[in-house]
Design an enzyme around this catalytic site. Structure first.
Site, PDB file in Angstrom:
ATOM      1  N   LYS A  13       0.828  -1.217   0.000  1.00 31.91           N
ATOM      2  CA  LYS A  13       0.000   0.000   0.000  1.00 31.91           C
ATOM      3  C   LYS A  13       0.866   1.273   0.000  1.00 31.91           C
ATOM      4  O   LYS A  13       1.970   1.257   0.555  1.00 31.91           O
ATOM      5  CB  LYS A  13      -0.845  -0.047   1.275  1.00 31.91           C
ATOM      6  CG  LYS A  13      -1.760   1.114   1.486  1.00 31.91           C
ATOM      7  CD  LYS A  13      -2.367   1.015   2.882  1.00 31.91           C
ATOM      8  CE  LYS A  13      -3.122   2.275   3.255  1.00 31.91           C
ATOM      9  NZ  LYS A  13      -2.260   3.445   3.416  1.00 31.91           N
ATOM     10  N   LYS A  18       7.620   0.719   1.593  1.00 33.88           N
ATOM     11  CA  LYS A  18       8.261  -0.084   0.544  1.00 33.88           C
ATOM     12  C   LYS A  18       9.674   0.412   0.229  1.00 33.88           C
ATOM     13  O   LYS A  18      10.624  -0.364   0.222  1.00 33.88           O
ATOM     14  CB  LYS A  18       7.461  -0.033  -0.772  1.00 33.88           C
ATOM     15  CG  LYS A  18       6.098  -0.641  -0.717  1.00 33.88           C
ATOM     16  CD  LYS A  18       5.372  -0.486  -2.032  1.00 33.88           C
ATOM     17  CE  LYS A  18       5.021   0.950  -2.386  1.00 33.88           C
ATOM     18  NZ  LYS A  18       4.070   1.597  -1.476  1.00 33.88           N
ATOM     19  N   LYS A  44       6.892   8.651  -8.880  1.00 33.50           N
ATOM     20  CA  LYS A  44       7.481   9.676  -7.993  1.00 33.50           C
ATOM     21  C   LYS A  44       9.016   9.645  -8.042  1.00 33.50           C
ATOM     22  O   LYS A  44       9.670  10.606  -7.694  1.00 33.50           O
ATOM     23  CB  LYS A  44       7.089   9.435  -6.534  1.00 33.50           C
ATOM     24  CG  LYS A  44       5.689   9.817  -6.166  1.00 33.50           C
ATOM     25  CD  LYS A  44       5.498   9.979  -4.664  1.00 33.50           C
ATOM     26  CE  LYS A  44       5.789   8.824  -3.740  1.00 33.50           C
ATOM     27  NZ  LYS A  44       5.655   7.458  -4.028  1.00 33.50           N
ATOM     28  N   ASP A 130      -1.173  -1.032  -5.794  1.00 37.26           N
ATOM     29  CA  ASP A 130      -2.251  -1.682  -6.547  1.00 37.26           C
ATOM     30  C   ASP A 130      -1.785  -2.097  -7.930  1.00 37.26           C
ATOM     31  O   ASP A 130      -0.945  -1.460  -8.547  1.00 37.26           O
ATOM     32  CB  ASP A 130      -3.495  -0.792  -6.607  1.00 37.26           C
ATOM     33  CG  ASP A 130      -3.144   0.605  -6.999  1.00 37.26           C
ATOM     34  OD1 ASP A 130      -3.054   0.840  -8.199  1.00 37.26           O
ATOM     35  OD2 ASP A 130      -2.938   1.451  -6.099  1.00 37.26           O
TER      36      ASP A 130
HETATM   37  N1  ATP Z   1       9.962   0.806  10.270  1.00 37.54           N
HETATM   38  C1  ATP Z   1       9.849   2.128  10.167  1.00 37.54           C
HETATM   39  N2  ATP Z   1      10.119   2.936  11.230  1.00 37.54           N
HETATM   40  C2  ATP Z   1       9.991   4.270  11.132  1.00 37.54           C
HETATM   41  N3  ATP Z   1       9.610   4.921  10.006  1.00 37.54           N
HETATM   42  C3  ATP Z   1       9.334   4.179   8.913  1.00 37.54           C
HETATM   43  C4  ATP Z   1       9.446   2.747   8.923  1.00 37.54           C
HETATM   44  N4  ATP Z   1       9.117   2.286   7.692  1.00 37.54           N
HETATM   45  C5  ATP Z   1       8.820   3.378   6.947  1.00 37.54           C
HETATM   46  N5  ATP Z   1       8.941   4.511   7.661  1.00 37.54           N
HETATM   47  C6  ATP Z   1       8.695   5.898   7.237  1.00 37.54           C
HETATM   48  O1  ATP Z   1       7.441   5.993   6.582  1.00 37.54           O
HETATM   49  C7  ATP Z   1       7.493   6.911   5.515  1.00 37.54           C
HETATM   50  C8  ATP Z   1       7.005   6.231   4.226  1.00 37.54           C
HETATM   51  O2  ATP Z   1       7.929   5.221   3.889  1.00 37.54           O
HETATM   52  P1  ATP Z   1       8.282   4.877   2.378  1.00 37.54           P
HETATM   53  O3  ATP Z   1       8.533   6.097   1.573  1.00 37.54           O
HETATM   54  O4  ATP Z   1       9.322   3.836   2.433  1.00 37.54           O
HETATM   55  O5  ATP Z   1       6.902   4.234   1.928  1.00 37.54           O
HETATM   56  P2  ATP Z   1       6.462   3.763   0.477  1.00 37.54           P
HETATM   57  O6  ATP Z   1       5.596   2.575   0.687  1.00 37.54           O
HETATM   58  O7  ATP Z   1       7.641   3.607  -0.407  1.00 37.54           O
HETATM   59  O8  ATP Z   1       5.603   4.999   0.009  1.00 37.54           O
HETATM   60  P3  ATP Z   1       5.061   5.329  -1.460  1.00 37.54           P
HETATM   61  O9  ATP Z   1       3.875   4.439  -1.669  1.00 37.54           O
HETATM   62  O10 ATP Z   1       4.693   6.768  -1.364  1.00 37.54           O
HETATM   63  O11 ATP Z   1       6.185   5.054  -2.409  1.00 37.54           O
HETATM   64  C9  ATP Z   1       8.950   7.376   5.391  1.00 37.54           C
HETATM   65  O12 ATP Z   1       9.082   8.665   5.936  1.00 37.54           O
HETATM   66  C10 ATP Z   1       9.721   6.339   6.186  1.00 37.54           C
HETATM   67  O13 ATP Z   1      10.855   6.857   6.824  1.00 37.54           O
HETATM   68 MG    MG Z   2       8.076   4.449  -2.274  1.00 36.59          MG
END
Ligand code: ATP
Ligand code: MG
Length: 291
Positions: A13, A18, A44, A130
């Site tokens: 999600k 991720k 992005k 998704d």
């Molecule tokens: N285990 C964790 N502990 C603390 N912060 C976390 C952890 N995992 C993720 N985060 C924080 O949550 C936020 C979102 O993480 P991330 O960008 O990796 O998500 P994503 O799934 O890649 O998002 P997107 O769908 O927008 O690409 C970031 O600021 C990241 O530092």
């Molecule tokens: Mg991401």
């Protein structure tokens, strides 16, 4: 004989962690001595920036728009410990399919035999939650990745997205698509969160690869443009990411998951809602509720 490149796709999600998890996984695998490429599939284009001191790289689609033709090496940038970083990018906002970048970028690298020429051990695709758009399903559908892992917390919407992903994997599994390696449980801190994820993986016949706690170390490292592996290598959190990398490195057999249908998922969620309320009211002990 050419060595087998392990290709992994990470889904989950939006905002679930991720890119953070993928970058720490890449960094940990590279510390183990492997040659790793991290392939950001999100329009992005922010997947690889903690591998490169918080800087952003031009995407394959940006370069194509700019120059008309691109040599694969122009789209590959090195980051922490020599990790190869690629960002597929996306179309101009509001125009065309956002998944097109993945198709184009994968084709470009494949046509030019980049994976073999760089002698890679791992290619890790950081994809999206998704699979509705065909482009985002490419790493699964075309069998480009052999193993899919999904990052999920115990929140219902994250589990809902994971379950949808399982449906996508199941749909393409007979046609040579990628199979499911397991769930990376992120931001799991309390026992009830663990129980919810454990129950979900049991029902869907998969497994948890690692439980990753929510940690301020991740935030601190990210703010200084680094993965936790690079920014806080001696931290407990770095140990967890290294354990995840070891587990994924040892993983060989992925499977077709058994997604819940919408009625089953609704009933599953309702059961957990009741358990949590009953524990809060003191009607049952947390032990009895499996929390
Ligand atoms: N285990 C964790 N502990 C603390 N912060 C976390 C952890 N995992 C993720 N985060 C924080 O949550 C936020 C979102 O993480 P991330 O960008 O990796 O998500 P994503 O799934 O890649 O998002 P997107 O769908 O927008 O690409 C970031 O600021 C990241 O530092
Ligand atoms: Mg991401």
């Amino acid at each position: 004989m050419a060595k087998q490149i392990k290709q992994i796709a990470i889904y989950g999600k939006g905002g679930i962690g991720k890119s953070t998890t993928t970058s720490n996984l890449s960094a940990a695998l590279s510390d183990m001595g492997y040659k790793v490429m991290q392939f950001g599939c999100d329009p992005k284009a922010d997947s690889t920036n903690t591998l490169r001191d918080g800087t952003y790289i031009p995407t394959v689609l940006d370069l194509l728009r700019e120059k008309g033709q691109v040599k694969a090496e122009e789209s590959i940038f090195q980051g922490y410990n020599g990790i190869y970083c690629v960002e597929a990018g996306g179309p101009a906002p509001g125009v065309g399919c956002a998944g097109r970048g993945i198709i184009t970028a994968v084709q470009l690298l494949k046509q030019q035999h980049v994976f073999e020429d760089l002698d890679l051990d791992y290619v890790i695709y950081d994809v999206l939650g998704d699979v509705v758009c065909g482009g985002f399903a490419v790493p699964i559908r075309e069998g480009i990745a052999q193993h899919v892992f999904t990052v999920s917390s115990s929140d219902f919407m994250a589990i809902y997205a994971a379950n949808n992903l399982f449906k996508g994997i199941k749909k393409y599994s007979n046609a040579g698509g990628a199979l499911l390696g397991g769930v990376i449980a992120n931001s799991v801190t309390s026992p009830y969160q663990r129980s919810i994820i454990d129950d979900f993986v049991e029902k869907t016949q998969t497994q948890v690869m690692e439980y990753i706690p929510r940690s301020i170390t991740v935030t601190q490292s990210e703010l200084s443009g680094k993965t936790t592996i690079e920014g806080a290598p001696d931290s407990e959190q770095a140990k967890v990411y290294r354990a995840l990398a070891k587990r994924i490195d040892e993983h060989t057999e992925s499977k077709t998951p058994n997604p819940l249908d919408s009625q089953q998922l609704k009933e599953w969620a309702a059961k957990w809602a009741e358990q949590i309320i009953a524990v809060e009211k003191g009607e049952i002990t947390s032990q009895a509720a499996g929390i």
